[in-house]
Scaffold this motif. Structure first.
Motif, PDB file in Angstrom:
ATOM      1  N   HIS C 155      33.221   0.566  52.633  1.00 43.99           N
ATOM      2  CA  HIS C 155      34.313   0.741  53.599  1.00 43.99           C
ATOM      3  C   HIS C 155      34.475   2.225  53.969  1.00 43.99           C
ATOM      4  N   LEU C 156      34.195   3.128  53.019  1.00 44.67           N
ATOM      5  CA  LEU C 156      34.276   4.568  53.309  1.00 44.67           C
ATOM      6  C   LEU C 156      33.292   4.978  54.403  1.00 44.67           C
ATOM      7  N   LEU C 157      32.184   4.250  54.484  1.00 44.20           N
ATOM      8  CA  LEU C 157      31.127   4.610  55.445  1.00 44.20           C
ATOM      9  C   LEU C 157      31.218   3.803  56.736  1.00 44.20           C
ATOM     10  N   TYR C 158      32.099   2.803  56.752  1.00 43.26           N
ATOM     11  CA  TYR C 158      32.229   1.917  57.914  1.00 43.26           C
ATOM     12  C   TYR C 158      32.647   2.722  59.143  1.00 43.26           C
ATOM     13  N   ASN C 159      31.999   2.452  60.241  1.00 51.05           N
ATOM     14  CA  ASN C 159      32.265   3.156  61.506  1.00 51.05           C
ATOM     15  C   ASN C 159      31.822   4.623  61.474  1.00 51.05           C
ATOM     16  N   LYS C 160      31.223   5.064  60.375  1.00 48.44           N
ATOM     17  CA  LYS C 160      30.689   6.423  60.313  1.00 48.44           C
ATOM     18  C   LYS C 160      29.169   6.404  60.336  1.00 48.44           C
ATOM     19  N   VAL C 161      28.572   5.433  59.656  1.00 50.22           N
ATOM     20  CA  VAL C 161      27.111   5.298  59.602  1.00 50.22           C
ATOM     21  C   VAL C 161      26.733   3.874  59.981  1.00 50.22           C
ATOM     22  N   PRO C 162      25.753   3.683  60.863  1.00 48.68           N
ATOM     23  CA  PRO C 162      25.312   2.312  61.136  1.00 48.68           C
ATOM     24  C   PRO C 162      24.545   1.737  59.938  1.00 48.68           C
ATOM     25  N   LEU C 163      24.448   0.447  59.871  1.00 44.93           N
ATOM     26  CA  LEU C 163      23.561  -0.308  58.971  1.00 44.93           C
ATOM     27  C   LEU C 163      23.860  -0.191  57.478  1.00 44.93           C
ATOM     28  N   ILE C 164      23.996   1.037  56.965  1.00 45.67           N
ATOM     29  CA  ILE C 164      24.086   1.215  55.512  1.00 45.67           C
ATOM     30  C   ILE C 164      25.269   0.461  54.886  1.00 45.67           C
TER      31      ILE C 164
END
Lengths: 306, 306, 306
Positions: C155-164
């Motif tokens: 969730h920390l990476l959601y909307n910041k990095v695609p796919l991962i």
């Protein structure tokens, strides 16, 4: 949401190891049994139950006695420290080591019985599933057999060793979607078809020749009460010869499904039924209506029913 | 529950290898195909279908022809002995080896068609799911694609090689919770969302542009009859363009869901419906009652309904 | 179904790499993030959250600062190129590398908060499940904790990095049967029991102290509309203190389950309910009929209900 520099974040994380989880977390963590070692042991136990199961070479059945002895010796060597760690005593005292040895003696002594029991489960799978073409197919490709085999072995350790039996059944759960608590008591000739979503709670009692399908759950009533219920009989009793179709939930420690009963799919059953019953919901007609225009159809498809 | 000494237990276990499972078990086990080899082959087949899928370096698309040839050569070398073992003939006779080669010729010749079909499945996933942001996301993170790809390849081997097709689909089942029997016949543009708990039985027929959600099952009627039903059409027929919501079960070999029909969630459907139908249960109102006191609430929460 | 020779098949397969998937597929594939690297990172993140969790030696808590620093440094080194690949820029420009570093700074800075949150989830599991005997058991053997931990980090990476983020949650889905989209917003003290079949959609909002069981789904209405709905609130809102029993489906972006409500098992809920509600289906009596003769029984068992 400040961007601390990395070093601050690491120090803060280190602080949480001490704070959250209480003062003893790190000491406890230092003696946790190794999940990986126990999971590897599960795989080895499967090939001890079913030589050839994992594709290891079985050059000659003459080698089998030596291979088997060495597998068991190896398992004991690897499991002993994990048992000591589960008792929170590692490096272990002589007393804990002795206790671990006694548990392993008992465990190994029961493996022949477990294998005989598992063969009744294979029989039940073969008899019960028209898609099964051979016993070999059941051993190689039926997830239920793996879940049941690991459960039967974990059950030997239940109430004798903390943590390890649950790690074993969760290994099988992760691989099969079948969640059988090591505390459940299950008779011979047990068959689960497909299996994903099956839950068998800790105090469930299941007789022999029972057959269940994917998504069948044996769960506790009064989940609200949490820890207050620990140790009580909370899950149902399923007598011999019962068959339960997909998606059915049976709830409660005083719920008994009488022998040779059949329970239909998607039933939610919270009370006992006598032997030889056929249980299903009263006729529930589905509505089959023609779709009108494309627009109307997609509007009413929203909730399917509103 | 005597504590035999370890050596007794081992001898007893060895005896069960001969006793349970009948006289031929050990011979059969000695030629079982290696589950591990077949599971590794499944992973390689996935990266053959989707180069880059597993994160292997794809330095340059110029290298792709050589990489692809070497992957296929390698797969053939590893699968050939497993096919021979599946026929119970290992070390294999020349005749069995020839048969294995012919099967592998056929299998490899069909891979381009499978890849084209899989691309229609990716199209269907992209069109059907608003959460899908790119084709790459579907390839990397949609479990259904893995389950469908392995099914499509296992289906090529169905009725040609024993055991291996089922080991393949169980590999995918274990990883995705989606259980598709290699015998099912499934058209193009097939999409399964989320997928955990999906069961597609051996004689199911599914048209093109069909979309199903987690927990949808296509199962056999008369499961009671067991082996007597082997080879019969036991599972439903789902025509083109059908959409089926989560948790619905469709049962029986003579049950046909007509084209472009929509079936709601949690329906238990045991009879055919004509094309363009919308199928759901009649209005079933939920009871929404305010909780009274804390005590009353937790009492009535027991069974939720009693 | 012609038996092309192997070389023809390979050329045809190579051709499909260019044809299906459009002209850019191979270029895209060449910069796909490595699923394996991200999955390995997930395992390392779990042992960063729960030192000792995976059975790695924890010789001495004095070593923990150094071990932790080295784990985080190592994770950053491995994740940075994968983030650049996810942006489709690899070998990466300086600008993309800087962006990746900033994302990793943010990610690492939030890990202490995530750990504190996860400890509330462990508390909730211990309080809520009478079968839980210790916090260690929850860390070692509760699949929900793994699914929730990976979700909270993804969730920390959601909307910041695609796919991962999606690769991360699918790793957990594969291992636990619990499918939580990284876009969902979930409060503290979240507990999922058993978990197989749980689906939490992208725009779901879940308050604190929420407890759900196996098979509970939070899904979108109007799935028919596909890509047109992207980015819209499509999944329900579950307020603080709600408890939802096994197999229940809650649907729709405007559906709100008011705080402290309890929803029974197998409910299909498509409209909001006020706070403190108890929701279940009206009394639905099961038919319990004695089986007559063996023949009659097996006939009527066919469909269980017809």
């Amino acid at each position: 949401m400040t961007n601390k520099n990395g070093s601050d974040a690491i120090n803060e994380l280190l602080a949480t190891y001490g704070e959250t989880g209480g003062i003893n977390y790190l000491d406890a963590a230092a003696t946790l049994p190794s999940r990986k070692t126990i999971e590897d042991a599960c795989a080895d136990l499967m090939s001890l139950m079913f030589p050839g199961f994992r594709g290891e070479a079985l050059a000659d059945s003459e080698d089998l006695p030596d291979i088997t002895k060495s597998k068991i010796r190896n398992l004991r060597i690897r499991l002993k420290p994990e048992i000591c760690k589960s008792f929170g005593d590692f490096p272990a005292s002589d007393e804990t080591k002795k206790k671990a040895d006694e548990i392993l003696d008992f465990f190994v002594s029961q493996l022949p019985e477990v294998r005989k029991l598992l063969w009744t489960d294979i029989d039940a799978a073969y008899e019960g599933d028209p898609a099964a073409t051979s016993y070999e197919e059941i051993i190689l490709a039926y997830p239920a057999l793996e879940a049941i085999a690991i459960y039967r072995m974990a059950h030997l350790l239940y109430n004798k060793v903390p943590l390890i039996p649950r790690i074993m059944t969760e290994w099988a759960h992760s691989r099969t979607g079948i969640d059988i608590h090591p505390g459940a008591a299950i008779g011979s000739h047990f068959f689960i078809d497909h299996g994903t979503g099956v839950v068998v709670g800790e105090t469930t009692t299941i007789g022999s020749h029972v057959k269940i399908y994917q998504g069948v759950s044996f769960i506790a009533r009064s989940l609200a009460a949490g820890q207050a219920l620990r140790g009580k009989k909370r899950h149902p009793t399923i007598e011999d010869g019962v068959r339960i179709y997909a998606g059915t939930t049976v709830m409660g420690g005083d719920t008994v499904i009488g022998r040779n009963s059949t329970i239909g799919a998607n039933v939610f059953l919270t009370k006992s039924v006598p032997p030889n019953s056929l249980v299903y919901y009263e006729e529930k007609e589905v509505a089959v209506i023609p779709k009108r225009s494309k627009e109307a159809a997609s509007a009413s498809e929203d909730g399917v029913r509103k």
